[in-house]
Write a protein that holds these residues in place. Sequence first.
Motif, PDB file in Angstrom:
ATOM      1  N   TRP A 124      20.281 -51.438   4.122  1.00  0.00           N
ATOM      2  CA  TRP A 124      21.110 -50.829   3.079  1.00  0.00           C
ATOM      3  C   TRP A 124      22.381 -51.648   2.910  1.00  0.00           C
ATOM      4  N   GLU A 149      19.269 -43.286  -7.611  1.00  0.00           N
ATOM      5  CA  GLU A 149      19.092 -42.775  -6.258  1.00  0.00           C
ATOM      6  C   GLU A 149      18.418 -43.818  -5.363  1.00  0.00           C
ATOM      7  N   MET A 150      18.984 -44.031  -4.210  1.00  0.00           N
ATOM      8  CA  MET A 150      18.467 -44.933  -3.181  1.00  0.00           C
ATOM      9  C   MET A 150      18.487 -46.399  -3.603  1.00  0.00           C
ATOM     10  N   ARG A 175      18.654 -49.709  -0.980  1.00  0.00           N
ATOM     11  CA  ARG A 175      18.189 -49.169   0.295  1.00  0.00           C
ATOM     12  C   ARG A 175      16.676 -49.332   0.351  1.00  0.00           C
ATOM     13  N   ALA A 218      14.986 -43.682   3.394  1.00  0.00           N
ATOM     14  CA  ALA A 218      14.976 -44.634   2.285  1.00  0.00           C
ATOM     15  C   ALA A 218      13.527 -44.958   1.937  1.00  0.00           C
ATOM     16  N   ARG A 269      21.643 -43.506   5.074  1.00  0.00           N
ATOM     17  CA  ARG A 269      20.870 -42.332   4.688  1.00  0.00           C
ATOM     18  C   ARG A 269      19.465 -42.459   5.261  1.00  0.00           C
TER      19      ARG A 269
END
Length: 290
Positions: free
Chosen positions: A153, A170-171, A174, A112, A109
């Motif tokens: 990640w 979330e995240m 990462r 990050a 993604r």
Amino acid sequence: MRPLPTTPESLLPLVLAAFAETPDARLRQLLASLTTHLHSFVLEHQVSQAEFERAVAFLVGIGQATGETKNEVILAADLLGVSTLVALLNNPGAGGHDSDAALLGPFWRANAPVLEAGASIACDSTAGVALEVSGTVADAEGRPLAGAEVDVWQASPVGLYENQDPQQPEMNLRGRFRTDAEGRYRFRTVFPAGYPVPTDGPCGELLRAQRRHPFRPAHLHFMVSKPGCKVLITQVFPENTEYLDSDPVFGVTTALVGRFEAASGPLPARLRRDFTLAPGETVFPHPPIP
């Protein structure tokens, strides 16, 4: 009036002739070559109508199965070895043993969080064996690169990336780090775990039809970049992890196997990994998932 096909073999020249006015020379070349190989494949193996329809259904299926949590199209390319082939073809070693390229995979993604050196990419609730990762980033001449970005990640210890797992914030797992004046980076995390590639779509059906297992060996992902250098996309695998010699996406090469020092008492496990960046255009991949 253009000629009309009279036999299976007579069709290809007509198709290639239709491509002849394609303005983009590279597109024209690639389409002509791909079409030639496809026609040769169909003729060589006498592909049946049912087999053709099944192939079309697979292509439609991998598109329909792609969404916010996985990219089935990339996964198909991974399982066929194409992703690793393209990575190796376009990214020969930059001069350092640790700098072999690897496939991007379907779970990177963009954007990050940028973290301070030494920070943890694991949220407080992420249980697992503590791991410290450090190393340097240098140019092809061995000079340290200050301000290089190290994007990392990984899957959690239960084998899920954060976008697959509603239990993770979330995240989670990462982060992006900047190298210091001496090209050094460091961060904390938890020891990665192996995991199965998604098998709930057409790619899972393909693996089952081939009697192949879906399990990737444990690994960390890295994307290392600096303006004026080619972006290095790579992975690191613990040397004693399972499935190193049977990775379903063919992502393990000898140079990507790293030496992880085991945790000892209060001391965390450790990985030292140095990277070398080759000069070139800084081009980032398109994120497989949002």
